[in-house]
Design a protein around this motif. Structure first.
Motif, PDB file in Angstrom:
ATOM      1  N   MET A 171      -6.221   8.602   7.012  1.00  0.00           N
ATOM      2  CA  MET A 171      -5.345   7.660   6.296  1.00  0.00           C
ATOM      3  C   MET A 171      -5.639   7.696   4.799  1.00  0.00           C
ATOM      4  N   MET A 172      -6.916   7.729   4.453  1.00  0.00           N
ATOM      5  CA  MET A 172      -7.300   7.870   3.045  1.00  0.00           C
ATOM      6  C   MET A 172      -6.856   9.220   2.496  1.00  0.00           C
ATOM      7  N   ARG A 173      -6.982  10.259   3.316  1.00  0.00           N
ATOM      8  CA  ARG A 173      -6.603  11.599   2.890  1.00  0.00           C
ATOM      9  C   ARG A 173      -5.092  11.691   2.661  1.00  0.00           C
ATOM     10  N   ALA A 174      -4.308  11.002   3.479  1.00  0.00           N
ATOM     11  CA  ALA A 174      -2.857  11.004   3.296  1.00  0.00           C
ATOM     12  C   ALA A 174      -2.494  10.463   1.921  1.00  0.00           C
ATOM     13  N   ILE A 175      -3.138   9.360   1.561  1.00  0.00           N
ATOM     14  CA  ILE A 175      -2.857   8.752   0.261  1.00  0.00           C
ATOM     15  C   ILE A 175      -3.430   9.601  -0.863  1.00  0.00           C
ATOM     16  N   ARG A 176      -4.573  10.214  -0.630  1.00  0.00           N
ATOM     17  CA  ARG A 176      -5.136  11.095  -1.660  1.00  0.00           C
ATOM     18  C   ARG A 176      -4.221  12.289  -1.937  1.00  0.00           C
ATOM     19  N   ILE A 193      -0.238   4.273   9.233  1.00  0.00           N
ATOM     20  CA  ILE A 193      -1.392   3.883   8.404  1.00  0.00           C
ATOM     21  C   ILE A 193      -1.511   2.368   8.387  1.00  0.00           C
ATOM     22  N   VAL A 194      -0.389   1.682   8.186  1.00  0.00           N
ATOM     23  CA  VAL A 194      -0.400   0.214   8.191  1.00  0.00           C
ATOM     24  C   VAL A 194      -0.899  -0.302   9.536  1.00  0.00           C
ATOM     25  N   HIS A 195      -0.430   0.311  10.597  1.00  0.00           N
ATOM     26  CA  HIS A 195      -0.805  -0.105  11.957  1.00  0.00           C
ATOM     27  C   HIS A 195      -2.294   0.071  12.213  1.00  0.00           C
ATOM     28  N   ARG A 199      -8.807   0.374  11.437  1.00  0.00           N
ATOM     29  CA  ARG A 199      -9.690   1.398  12.008  1.00  0.00           C
ATOM     30  C   ARG A 199     -10.591   2.036  10.955  1.00  0.00           C
ATOM     31  N   LEU A 200     -10.268   1.802   9.685  1.00  0.00           N
ATOM     32  CA  LEU A 200     -11.109   2.357   8.620  1.00  0.00           C
ATOM     33  C   LEU A 200     -12.528   1.791   8.694  1.00  0.00           C
ATOM     34  N   GLN A 201     -12.692   0.679   9.397  1.00  0.00           N
ATOM     35  CA  GLN A 201     -14.007   0.035   9.504  1.00  0.00           C
ATOM     36  C   GLN A 201     -15.054   0.952  10.134  1.00  0.00           C
ATOM     37  N   ILE A 202     -14.646   1.938  10.944  1.00  0.00           N
ATOM     38  CA  ILE A 202     -15.637   2.794  11.604  1.00  0.00           C
ATOM     39  C   ILE A 202     -16.023   3.990  10.730  1.00  0.00           C
ATOM     40  N   ILE A 203     -15.422   4.102   9.541  1.00  0.00           N
ATOM     41  CA  ILE A 203     -15.727   5.213   8.641  1.00  0.00           C
ATOM     42  C   ILE A 203     -16.823   4.797   7.663  1.00  0.00           C
ATOM     43  N   VAL A 230      -0.522  -1.608  -0.399  1.00  0.00           N
ATOM     44  CA  VAL A 230       0.588  -1.923   0.510  1.00  0.00           C
ATOM     45  C   VAL A 230       0.219  -1.613   1.956  1.00  0.00           C
ATOM     46  N   SER A 231      -0.562  -0.549   2.166  1.00  0.00           N
ATOM     47  CA  SER A 231      -0.967  -0.172   3.526  1.00  0.00           C
ATOM     48  C   SER A 231      -2.070  -1.058   4.081  1.00  0.00           C
ATOM     49  N   LYS A 232      -2.678  -1.866   3.224  1.00  0.00           N
ATOM     50  CA  LYS A 232      -3.807  -2.744   3.577  1.00  0.00           C
ATOM     51  C   LYS A 232      -5.126  -1.991   3.743  1.00  0.00           C
ATOM     52  N   LEU A 233      -5.157  -0.708   3.409  1.00  0.00           N
ATOM     53  CA  LEU A 233      -6.433   0.009   3.438  1.00  0.00           C
ATOM     54  C   LEU A 233      -7.384  -0.550   2.388  1.00  0.00           C
ATOM     55  N   LEU A 234      -6.853  -0.890   1.209  1.00  0.00           N
ATOM     56  CA  LEU A 234      -7.700  -1.403   0.125  1.00  0.00           C
ATOM     57  C   LEU A 234      -8.419  -2.674   0.557  1.00  0.00           C
ATOM     58  N   HIS A 235      -7.766  -3.465   1.386  1.00  0.00           N
ATOM     59  CA  HIS A 235      -8.352  -4.725   1.855  1.00  0.00           C
ATOM     60  C   HIS A 235      -9.613  -4.484   2.679  1.00  0.00           C
TER      61      HIS A 235
END
Length: 471
Positions: A171-176, A193-195, A199-203, A230-235
């Motif tokens: 997901m991070m790579r997609a945005i990168r 990615i939004v959904h 799951r980024l918590q396990i990285i 917008v994707s909430k990854l930053l959160h």
């Protein structure tokens, strides 16, 4: 596009192809090298995939050179790497992967080229070019990566929900990639990615910050940060930055959205510097505004002390995000702490004393501080921006004059503590520090010049007021 003619330009492709034929291995150049070839971007990494043992192929290729070629083997990953001048060449066997829900570590098994391409993150990275003699230079592009490059979109080869759930770092790579290439993310891919953002918590923080820094180093990093927001990854990994977003109003008094202001400052800095840590200073310069926000009926919204509190927040954020806890962190901290100082000089008569103090406190980072301060002037009123920038020109001219006359940048007081103790028979004590500080203040205030003679004259006068006599 004639891929065969390109492969012919580099001897490594025909060499690997010849050896692969001898070993009976179906072999392809894959991934980022093929993508960058289509995009006409420079690349120094070449990845080969073979249907069989990548390690065996790498060893045979390394042995084929008369001179010694460094070979690194990673048995646990089934990969091997050789260095050829500026080129980093990796070999791996084609594989298929499966994942447990709570881990991004795959269960890896030997696979076909098709299975290897299916496991890749994005269509633009799932293309392969054969190096075997019977179909040398043939493109194998089962997911239309070429078409996605033409359409400028990032899309997963298979179901994006599965792709991102298997390996959330993708997901991070997609945005990168979207930020680096100025591509859009295909709608279903972005919704996935939004959904799966949680799951980024396990990285690990190290893997996340590696991708984030690549986003920050792009030509327009604000695009990546908007996608992250917008994707909430930053959160998930940078809540302090998320808190900058939003506008509060009381009556007709509002403040600007500090999230989007920060992104504008970051873009402005990126136009004048490639330095990662100056860009981090731009990201962090207003980070404490949410914590210091107050409403005053007379003046409206205030953020008093946000520069000092922001400077104190830097180490904690760097530590949590696994950023370096060294001079680079202290550099960011310093610029956050000082970023309002030049602006205050703009809004009042520029005094030599204030300039001396700024030069002393900023030291060799003064030029970077001024770049940050110029970038911080954001307004829809272009006349206002130009007026502030013109005032910064005056401040910088004054800095040059003061620096030429006084050399106060990074200066050390001309009289050391050891000299003071020797002259007056003192032991390390508070009075020694006070004498050094008073000499430093006199220089910064312009009461004496920054030289030994005037500093010694003042020292004797100060010592007399304290009842000190020389040995």
């Amino acid at each position: 596009m004639n891929f065969k003619s390109h492969l012919d330009k580099l001897e490594i492709f025909s060499r690997v192809g010849r050896i692969a034929d001898e070993l009976g291995l179906e072999t392809y150049v894959v991934g980022g090298y093929v993508r960058d070839l289509v995009l006409n971007r420079p690349s120094k990494d070449i990845d080969f995939v073979c249907v069989g043992s990548g390690i065996a192929l790498a060893k045979a290729v390394a042995d084929s050179f008369q001179e010694h070629v460094p070979l690194s083997v990673f048995k646990n990953f089934g990969t091997a790497n050789i260095r050829l001048e500026d080129w980093d060449v990796e070999f791996v066997g084609a594989r298929r992967e499966s994942y447990r829900h709570d881990s991004r570590k795959p269960i890896v098994e030997d696979g076909t080229l098709q299975e290897d391409q299916e496991r890749r993150d994005f269509t633009i990275n799932a293309m392969a070019i054969s190096v075997n003699s019977h179909n040398y230079g043939e493109l194998i592009d089962p997911f239309d990566g070429i078409g996605d490059i033409k359409k400028k979109i990032i899309r997963t080869p298979t179901d994006p929900i599965i792709t991102f759930s298997d390996d959330p770092l993708r997901m991070m790579r997609a945005i990168r990639f979207a930020t680096q290439l100025n591509f859009d993310i295909e709608p279903d891919t972005f919704l996935a990615i939004v959904h799966d953002a949680h799951r980024l918590q396990i990285i690990s923080a190290e893997r996340i910050i590696d991708e984030l820094n690549k986003i920050i180093l792009t030509a327009k990093p604000s695009y990546g940060f908007k996608l992250l927001f917008v994707s909430k990854l930053l959160h998930e990994f940078f809540p302090e930055m998320v808190e900058l977003q939003g506008v509060d109003s009381v009556g007709d008094k509002s403040h600007k959205d500090n999230f989007y202001h920060t992104l504008q400052v970051l873009d402005n800095v990126s136009q004048v510097s490639d330095d990662l840590w100056l860009r981090w200073a731009a990201i962090m310069h207003d980070i404490a505004k949410p914590a210091t926000k107050r409403f005053n009926q007379k003046v409206g919204w205030t953020f008093h002390g946000h520069e000092d509190k922001g400077s104190r927040m830097v180490p904690g954020i760097f530590r949590r995000m696994k950023l370096p806890m060294d001079e680079r962190m202290k550099y960011v901290q310093k610029l956050v702490r000082l970023h309002l100082r030049p602006i205050s000089l703009v809004s009042e008569k520029v005094t030599e004393s204030a300039v001396r103090r700024l030069l002393f406190d900023a030291g060799n980072d003064i030029e970077d501080l001024m770049k940050l301060c110029r970038a911080d002037i954001t307004s829809k009123n272009n006349n206002k921006v130009q007026r502030f920038l013109a005032n910064f020109d005056k401040v910088e001219e004054k800095m040059k004059e003061v620096e030429e006359n006084d050399q106060v940048r990074n200066f050390q007081p001309p009289v050391s503590g050891e000299e003071i103790m020797a002259l007056f028979g003192l032991k390390p004590s508070k009075v020694v520090g006070e004498l050094k500080e008073e000499i430093k203040e006199a220089i910064l205030e312009g009461q004496i010049q920054n030289n030994k003679a005037e500093a010694m004259d003042l020292l004797y006068k100060l010592a007399a007021t304290k009842g000190l006599t020389t040995n």
